[in-house]
Write a protein that holds these residues in place. Sequence first.
Motif, PDB file in Angstrom:
ATOM      1  N   ALA A 192       0.842  -1.200   0.000  1.00 41.00           N
ATOM      2  CA  ALA A 192       0.000   0.000   0.000  1.00 41.00           C
ATOM      3  C   ALA A 192       0.879   1.254   0.000  1.00 41.00           C
ATOM      4  CB  ALA A 192      -0.915  -0.013   1.228  1.00 41.00           C
ATOM      5  N   ASN A 193       1.904   1.241  -0.852  1.00 44.53           N
ATOM      6  CA  ASN A 193       2.728   2.453  -0.842  1.00 44.53           C
ATOM      7  C   ASN A 193       2.016   3.621  -1.532  1.00 44.53           C
ATOM      8  OD1 ASN A 193       3.144   0.803  -2.982  1.00 44.53           O
ATOM      9  ND2 ASN A 193       5.348   0.841  -2.923  1.00 44.53           N
ATOM     10  N   HIS A 194       2.625   4.770  -1.422  1.00 43.22           N
ATOM     11  CA  HIS A 194       1.982   5.984  -1.915  1.00 43.22           C
ATOM     12  C   HIS A 194       1.788   5.899  -3.431  1.00 43.22           C
ATOM     13  CE1 HIS A 194       1.364  10.222  -2.788  1.00 43.22           C
ATOM     14  NE2 HIS A 194       1.068  10.353  -1.493  1.00 43.22           N
ATOM     15  N   THR A 231       7.695   0.694 -12.530  1.00 39.25           N
ATOM     16  CA  THR A 231       8.497   1.906 -12.358  1.00 39.25           C
ATOM     17  C   THR A 231       8.411   2.340 -10.908  1.00 39.25           C
ATOM     18  OG1 THR A 231       8.817   4.208 -13.026  1.00 39.25           O
ATOM     19  CG2 THR A 231       6.570   3.394 -13.149  1.00 39.25           C
ATOM     20  N   MET A 232       9.524   2.809 -10.369  1.00 41.24           N
ATOM     21  CA  MET A 232       9.512   3.411  -9.036  1.00 41.24           C
ATOM     22  C   MET A 232      10.443   4.609  -9.048  1.00 41.24           C
ATOM     23  SD  MET A 232      10.001   1.926  -5.216  1.00 41.24           S
ATOM     24  CE  MET A 232       8.287   1.466  -5.124  1.00 41.24           C
ATOM     25  N   HIS A 233       9.914   5.724  -8.547  1.00 44.63           N
ATOM     26  CA  HIS A 233      10.727   6.939  -8.502  1.00 44.63           C
ATOM     27  C   HIS A 233      11.225   7.149  -7.069  1.00 44.63           C
ATOM     28  CE1 HIS A 233      11.270  11.380  -9.861  1.00 44.63           C
ATOM     29  NE2 HIS A 233      12.376  10.840  -9.387  1.00 44.63           N
ATOM     30  N   PHE A 234      12.443   6.683  -6.813  1.00 47.21           N
ATOM     31  CA  PHE A 234      13.038   6.917  -5.493  1.00 47.21           C
ATOM     32  C   PHE A 234      13.212   8.417  -5.314  1.00 47.21           C
ATOM     33  CE2 PHE A 234      14.858   2.648  -6.642  1.00 47.21           C
ATOM     34  CZ  PHE A 234      14.064   1.937  -5.768  1.00 47.21           C
ATOM     35  N   ARG A 291       5.111  10.163   1.567  1.00 50.96           N
ATOM     36  CA  ARG A 291       5.501   8.975   0.799  1.00 50.96           C
ATOM     37  C   ARG A 291       6.374   8.047   1.633  1.00 50.96           C
ATOM     38  NH1 ARG A 291       7.802  10.742  -4.965  1.00 50.96           N
ATOM     39  NH2 ARG A 291       8.457   8.561  -4.913  1.00 50.96           N
ATOM     40  N   VAL A 292       7.353   8.624   2.306  1.00 51.66           N
ATOM     41  CA  VAL A 292       8.298   7.741   2.996  1.00 51.66           C
ATOM     42  C   VAL A 292       7.639   7.035   4.182  1.00 51.66           C
ATOM     43  CG1 VAL A 292       9.419   9.331   4.643  1.00 51.66           C
ATOM     44  CG2 VAL A 292      10.740   7.501   3.569  1.00 51.66           C
ATOM     45  N   MET A 293       6.639   7.655   4.768  1.00 52.36           N
ATOM     46  CA  MET A 293       5.959   7.008   5.906  1.00 52.36           C
ATOM     47  C   MET A 293       5.243   5.722   5.479  1.00 52.36           C
ATOM     48  SD  MET A 293       4.368  10.100   8.145  1.00 52.36           S
ATOM     49  CE  MET A 293       4.324   9.407   9.776  1.00 52.36           C
ATOM     50  N   ARG A 294       4.972   5.617   4.173  1.00 53.17           N
ATOM     51  CA  ARG A 294       4.268   4.426   3.695  1.00 53.17           C
ATOM     52  C   ARG A 294       5.178   3.550   2.855  1.00 53.17           C
ATOM     53  NH1 ARG A 294      -1.122   6.801   1.448  1.00 53.17           N
ATOM     54  NH2 ARG A 294      -1.316   4.591   1.126  1.00 53.17           N
ATOM     55  N   CYS A 295       6.461   3.806   2.948  1.00 51.78           N
ATOM     56  CA  CYS A 295       7.424   3.058   2.132  1.00 51.78           C
ATOM     57  C   CYS A 295       7.399   1.574   2.513  1.00 51.78           C
ATOM     58  CB  CYS A 295       8.814   3.637   2.382  1.00 51.78           C
ATOM     59  SG  CYS A 295      10.084   2.813   1.441  1.00 51.78           S
ATOM     60  N   ASP A 296       7.463   0.699   1.494  1.00 51.52           N
ATOM     61  CA  ASP A 296       7.525  -0.734   1.807  1.00 51.52           C
ATOM     62  C   ASP A 296       8.773  -1.390   1.222  1.00 51.52           C
ATOM     63  OD1 ASP A 296       6.829  -0.713  -0.832  1.00 51.52           O
ATOM     64  OD2 ASP A 296       4.873  -1.652  -0.574  1.00 51.52           O
ATOM     65  N   ILE A 297       9.689  -0.569   0.721  1.00 50.93           N
ATOM     66  CA  ILE A 297      10.987  -1.081   0.254  1.00 50.93           C
ATOM     67  C   ILE A 297      11.987  -0.701   1.351  1.00 50.93           C
ATOM     68  CG2 ILE A 297      12.650  -1.133  -1.637  1.00 50.93           C
ATOM     69  CD1 ILE A 297       9.814  -1.765  -2.587  1.00 50.93           C
ATOM     70  N   PRO A 323      13.413   2.392   5.891  1.00 45.05           N
ATOM     71  CA  PRO A 323      12.882   2.630   4.544  1.00 45.05           C
ATOM     72  C   PRO A 323      13.958   3.096   3.562  1.00 45.05           C
ATOM     73  CG  PRO A 323      11.427   3.564   6.194  1.00 45.05           C
ATOM     74  CD  PRO A 323      12.661   3.129   6.919  1.00 45.05           C
ATOM     75  N   PHE A 324      13.864   2.610   2.343  1.00 42.84           N
ATOM     76  CA  PHE A 324      14.834   2.911   1.289  1.00 42.84           C
ATOM     77  C   PHE A 324      15.069   4.414   1.173  1.00 42.84           C
ATOM     78  CE2 PHE A 324      16.726   1.394  -2.776  1.00 42.84           C
ATOM     79  CZ  PHE A 324      16.969   2.616  -3.380  1.00 42.84           C
ATOM     80  N   CYS A 325      13.993   5.180   1.177  1.00 41.83           N
ATOM     81  CA  CYS A 325      14.133   6.614   0.911  1.00 41.83           C
ATOM     82  C   CYS A 325      14.560   7.423   2.142  1.00 41.83           C
ATOM     83  CB  CYS A 325      12.868   7.172   0.258  1.00 41.83           C
ATOM     84  SG  CYS A 325      12.822   6.810  -1.517  1.00 41.83           S
TER      85      CYS A 325
HETATM   86  S1  SF4 Z   1      11.535   3.434  -1.802  1.00 45.13           S
HETATM   87 FE1  SF4 Z   1       9.668   3.744  -0.605  1.00 45.13          FE
HETATM   88  S2  SF4 Z   1       9.338   5.955  -0.392  1.00 45.13           S
HETATM   89 FE2  SF4 Z   1      10.916   5.582  -1.946  1.00 45.13          FE
HETATM   90  S3  SF4 Z   1       9.765   5.621  -3.849  1.00 45.13           S
HETATM   91 FE3  SF4 Z   1       9.844   3.478  -3.211  1.00 45.13          FE
HETATM   92  S4  SF4 Z   1       8.010   3.084  -1.964  1.00 45.13           S
HETATM   93 FE4  SF4 Z   1       8.272   5.310  -2.189  1.00 45.13          FE
END
Ligand code: SF4
Length: 581
Positions: free
Chosen positions: A383-385, A488-491, A501-507, A518-520
């Motif tokens: 359920a990421n952003h 696609t994912m925009h870090f 966004r980062v509060m819902r990060c799942d990577i 969280p990755f970000c």
């Molecule tokens: S790493 Fe996390 S916060 Fe960064 S873009 Fe991916 S899901 Fe979003």
Amino acid sequence: MAQVETENKGFRLLPAPSKFENGEVKFGDRDIKIGGPLPKLAQDEKLIRVTHSLCPACYRLLPATIFEKDEKMYIRKICPEHGEFEDLYYGDVGMYYKFDYWEYEGKGPRVPYVDLKSPCPYNCGLCPMHHQHSALVNLVITNRCDLSCWYCFFYAEKAGYVFEPTLEQIKFMVDQLKRQDTTIVIQVTGGEPTLREDIVEVIKLLRESGVRHIQLNSWGGTFAKMYMADPDKAVRYAIALREAGVNTVYMSFDGTTRKTNPKNHWEVPYTLEVFRRAGMTSVVLVPTVIKTVNDHDLGNIVKFAARNMDVVRAINFQPVSLTGMMKRNMRAKFRITIPEVLKNIEDQTDGEVTRDSWYPIGTSVVFSRLVEALTGKEQFEMANHPSCGAGTYIYIEWRNGEPHFIPISKFIDLEGLLEYFKEKAEELKEGANKYWIGMKLLYNVRKFIDKEKGPKDFDVYKMLYNVVVSHNYEALGEWHYRTLFLGTMHFMDLYNYDINRVMRCDIHYVVPDGRVIPFCTYNVLNDLYRDKVLREYQIPLDDWIKKHGENSLGDAMKYRRVASTLEKGEIYKETYKYFNE
Ligand code: SF4
Ligand code: SF4
């Protein structure tokens, strides 16, 4: 950090990495200020939402406005000390709203890992404020690398130390992940992970510890180098990794030419050949997309994947994250966001992979919730952003030796189907009979498939029916090898950083002190997270060399490409024969 302090439902919370005191965040030796003015909007700008972001110069937490102008979205923030920062947030406001509709609230981690002492993003993690459990967890097994990319500050020689967790530390990190009680998917990463001599052991350990899916993130050079010296040895090595448990190889691939892919253009043909012969048939190509550098080559990347679909299963396009301080004109030159990437793919595939065939990652929650309602078993959710990423499946049809792409949304009414699934999940939640709903689903799914517009040589409904009713997975296998997943994912970076966004990060990353980050935040606030933890667990260069010898570091182990030899190979010529400079 290593000491545990409080108990929480049987799990021990680690101390927070920072604390909030006298209106500032104390993080190691840094004092980070909080707050600033809310940026105003001009007459021709329309507010979309307000969030929090960071000052790229001092990491101060700032209110930020996300607004619409000329059908694009921008983010603006003002640091009282370093001034105003504005950047493109999302290149198409219409797509933002379409994706935003599929926003779902995550379940959060079942257990937080750290105590809560500071505001987000200074309290990773995962802290009690985080909204998502881990979906994909990166595990750094070395910072040694045989390349020395100019933009990377992470590899051992540049960092000034080696980071290479022991098997015991790796086991501990997996145990930390198990606390979330969800499917564990790990990406083994580096540096270049294949430089570890015990990598097969590492993979076996992960598998034995209950990791369900293992990805190997590699630039691929090890396989190509080995192939050039001894092809059979290279194949045996890839087989050993596969048999130990590697499911998928995640490989950088920035373009189809020398110019767009200077990193591994010459090696990729040989690496793919090794995978082909080793039965390693789940490769994900990972292009970092940079405006004015390779954004004209995206359609070719899709075609390249189609021509190698015996081993390539997916492409994950990553719009560049602009690290370090960068002037506004330079940012404008390189900045590209998800909507422009999707538009370029559409234009460069002759309109076949249309941008409206993509859906945000969060739509997968609809399936998760339906399965959860049908089986009564809690499901893994992503359920990421909605602005973080998107995906689509494309079916490959060959005509006159050329690949053509049919996105599944062309022959499946995805929106209708998703709404239908949502409705059925609700009915099940309210107590409807599972068997009856299951039968209805099976019958009605047919209505969402338009056979006329679908592949001529493949019956999608029959495949679904066989899988669900007859538990016959043969057709699914064929489907798998006729489709590609495009993601696609925009870090984020410091300019477009959005706390929502980062509060819902799942990577996430799991690190040896037991945290899950969280990755970000790990990579964007890299000195606060990544570098700090790696330094804490470092092996000094001298100690490393004493133990492993001079050849395990520095110039002696760096890769030296002989492009002319690689270009002479038939495998190279065959791989690129459809792609011109
Ligand atoms: S790493 Fe996390 S916060 Fe960064 S873009 Fe991916 S899901 Fe979003
Ligand atoms: S990103 Fe998540 S874990 Fe980190 S501080 Fe924010 S809410 Fe907590």
